[in-house]
Design a protein around this motif. Structure first.
Motif, mmCIF file in Angstrom:
data_model
loop_
_atom_site.group_PDB
_atom_site.id
_atom_site.type_symbol
_atom_site.label_atom_id
_atom_site.label_comp_id
_atom_site.label_asym_id
_atom_site.label_seq_id
_atom_site.Cartn_x
_atom_site.Cartn_y
_atom_site.Cartn_z
ATOM 1 N N HIS A 135 -11.957 -12.777 -14.624
ATOM 2 C CA HIS A 135 -11.024 -13.865 -14.335
ATOM 3 C C HIS A 135 -11.767 -15.045 -13.683
ATOM 4 O O HIS A 135 -11.589 -16.212 -14.066
ATOM 5 N N ARG A 147 -6.795 -21.320 -17.065
ATOM 6 C CA ARG A 147 -5.821 -20.256 -16.777
ATOM 7 C C ARG A 147 -4.894 -20.050 -17.975
ATOM 8 O O ARG A 147 -4.593 -18.908 -18.348
ATOM 9 N N VAL A 199 -4.513 -16.552 -20.040
ATOM 10 C CA VAL A 199 -3.201 -15.904 -20.223
ATOM 11 C C VAL A 199 -2.934 -15.669 -21.708
ATOM 12 O O VAL A 199 -2.486 -14.593 -22.114
ATOM 13 N N LEU A 236 -5.064 -12.788 -22.974
ATOM 14 C CA LEU A 236 -4.511 -11.497 -22.540
ATOM 15 C C LEU A 236 -3.315 -11.090 -23.394
ATOM 16 O O LEU A 236 -3.188 -9.920 -23.787
ATOM 17 N N GLU A 237 -2.437 -12.030 -23.671
ATOM 18 C CA GLU A 237 -1.196 -11.707 -24.376
ATOM 19 C C GLU A 237 -1.396 -11.500 -25.872
ATOM 20 O O GLU A 237 -0.762 -10.626 -26.472
ATOM 21 N N ARG A 265 -3.491 -7.410 -25.060
ATOM 22 C CA ARG A 265 -2.264 -6.602 -25.057
ATOM 23 C C ARG A 265 -2.103 -5.792 -26.338
ATOM 24 O O ARG A 265 -1.561 -4.687 -26.320
ATOM 25 N N TYR A 307 -5.455 -4.771 -19.584
ATOM 26 C CA TYR A 307 -4.348 -5.732 -19.615
ATOM 27 C C TYR A 307 -3.585 -5.707 -18.297
ATOM 28 O O TYR A 307 -3.279 -6.765 -17.722
ATOM 29 N N ARG A 308 -3.299 -4.511 -17.791
ATOM 30 C CA ARG A 308 -2.569 -4.404 -16.531
ATOM 31 C C ARG A 308 -3.379 -5.000 -15.376
ATOM 32 O O ARG A 308 -2.847 -5.697 -14.523
ATOM 33 N N GLY A 318 -5.673 -7.342 -15.610
ATOM 34 C CA GLY A 318 -5.689 -8.790 -15.781
ATOM 35 C C GLY A 318 -4.400 -9.437 -15.311
ATOM 36 O O GLY A 318 -4.410 -10.494 -14.667
ATOM 37 N N GLN A 319 -3.278 -8.807 -15.606
ATOM 38 C CA GLN A 319 -1.977 -9.325 -15.173
ATOM 39 C C GLN A 319 -1.857 -9.273 -13.659
ATOM 40 O O GLN A 319 -1.289 -10.183 -13.035
ATOM 41 N N GLU A 320 -2.386 -8.223 -13.058
ATOM 42 C CA GLU A 320 -2.311 -8.090 -11.612
ATOM 43 C C GLU A 320 -3.090 -9.215 -10.907
ATOM 44 O O GLU A 320 -2.643 -9.766 -9.896
ATOM 45 N N LEU A 351 -3.609 -12.188 -12.126
ATOM 46 C CA LEU A 351 -2.871 -13.425 -12.323
ATOM 47 C C LEU A 351 -1.699 -13.542 -11.347
ATOM 48 O O LEU A 351 -1.273 -14.643 -11.009
#
Length: 361
Positions: A321, A332, A336, A339-340, A344, A353-354, A356-358, A360
């Motif tokens: 990140h 950013r 995002v 990731l999506e 994902r 993925y989880r 990376g989301q955390e 963000l």
């Protein structure tokens, strides 16, 4: 090998290999060189000597590039290593100096504030005032010492140096002489002297080299690794070396986790996924091989000190990140979207993925 410093010089860290190469080297050596050009290339790229000694690769890449670089240093032309950040320019220059001169410490770090004295010479002003111009009052630059001793000198980030300071190299490189008019004398270079400069080709327009200075150099462009496997080998080797030198109490990094970091970097650099099916946006950062090594080394530290010693997705997510998101708005959004649309949907990447989301939030 020196063990009580954080990072030994190349000639210290690889003293046994250099000694083995010197003992087995029966080829012609240019004046004052510790090894022949063939042995220098073997030291950089690795190989097996007749007595079975294994020489570890210091650089993974095209052999011809290293051969051209070494051949250049055997002539009267200086060498310019050019490339984007993270293509091992400094690493290669250090190992070339270690193998050829047995000394990689003669170094000038180029910055916007580098003065002409850093390249030519300066003065000990207390002695200068007390005694006037004298040999004892002269403060030799690394370049002057290299000329006196017949060694290689390294100049980092040449294009960061102001143009008028750069131009002080022209006479030095063409005439191999450094005048000292204050003492009515000059220093003439001894056999073995040459200069290796590095420059970042993303810095074009900062302080472009004049055509007169550029003619004094033979330029070798060091590219990013051609293939994912080559980059994986480079990153794996350096992460293992750095983990050992930093005494990180963790297991050797999982190759699958290293491959994942390399894959992310290569896809974002290229603007497409490995299979070529999905286009992705490219962030503003370089996402170099050196940055991938840094991300994984930081991940090893996290795993060692705050985890169970095993490198996992959560340990590298924050580092990736940070490497990707240089611009907090544009980059950013790119991260995002990656990731999506890519992470994902990729099998076996749920944990990444989880993580990376955390990060963000």
């Amino acid at each position: 090998m020196t063990t009580d410093v954080l990072r030994p010089h190349a000639e210290q860290d690889h003293a046994a290999e250099l000694a083995a190469l010197a003992a087995a080297d029966d080829r012609p050596r240019p004046p004052a060189w510790k090894l022949s050009p063939w042995a220098v290339v073997t030291y950089l790229l690795g190989g097996t000597l007749p007595d079975g000694t294994e020489i570890t690769p210091k650089y993974v890449g095209r052999r011809r590039l290293i051969e051209v670089a070494v051949a250049t240093l055997a002539t009267d032309r200086a060498l310019l290593l050019l490339g984007v950040p993270g293509t091992a320019k400094t690493w290669v220059s250090e190992h070339l100096a270690a193998a050829i001169s047995g000394d990689s410490t003669l170094l000038v770090q180029g910055t916007a504030g580098t003065a002409e004295e850093a390249i030519r010479y300066g003065w000990n002003y207390a002695r200068l005032i007390a005694e006037g111009p004298s040999e004892r009052a002269l403060v030799e630059s690394p370049v002057l010492r290299a000329m006196r001793d017949g060694k290689l000198v390294r100049l980092e980030e040449l294009t960061r140096i102001p143009a008028d300071v750069q131009d002080s190299l022209i006479t030095l490189l063409s005439e191999k002489t450094l005048p000292v008019p204050e003492l009515n004398t000059e220093v003439q270079a001894r056999p073995g002297f040459n200069l290796i400069a590095t420059a970042n080709n993303r810095d074009r327009g900062v302080n472009e080299l004049s055509s007169a200075l550029r003619r004094r150099f033979n330029t070798v462009v060091l590219p990013l690794p051609d293939t994912a496997e080559a980059e994986l080998e480079i990153v794996s080797r350096r992460v293992e070396q750095l983990g050992a030198s930093l005494r990180l109490p963790s297991e050797v990094a999982d190759l699958a986790e290293i491959r994942r970091v390399v894959t992310v970097f290569r896809e974002l650099r290229a603007g497409r996924t490995e299979d070529g099916r999905t286009a992705v946006k490219t962030p503003s950062g370089t996402l170099s091989t050196a940055e991938a090594i840094s991300v994984l080394t930081s991940g090893l530290a996290l795993a060692a000190h705050f985890g169970d010693g095993v490198l996992r997705a959560a340990d590298v997510a924050a580092g990736i990140h940070g490497a990707v998101v240089k611009d907090p708005v544009a980059d950013r959004a790119i991260w995002v979207e990656y990731l999506e649309t890519v992470v994902r949907e990729r099998d076996g990447w749920d944990d990444f993925y989880r993580a990376g989301q955390e990060i963000l939030g």
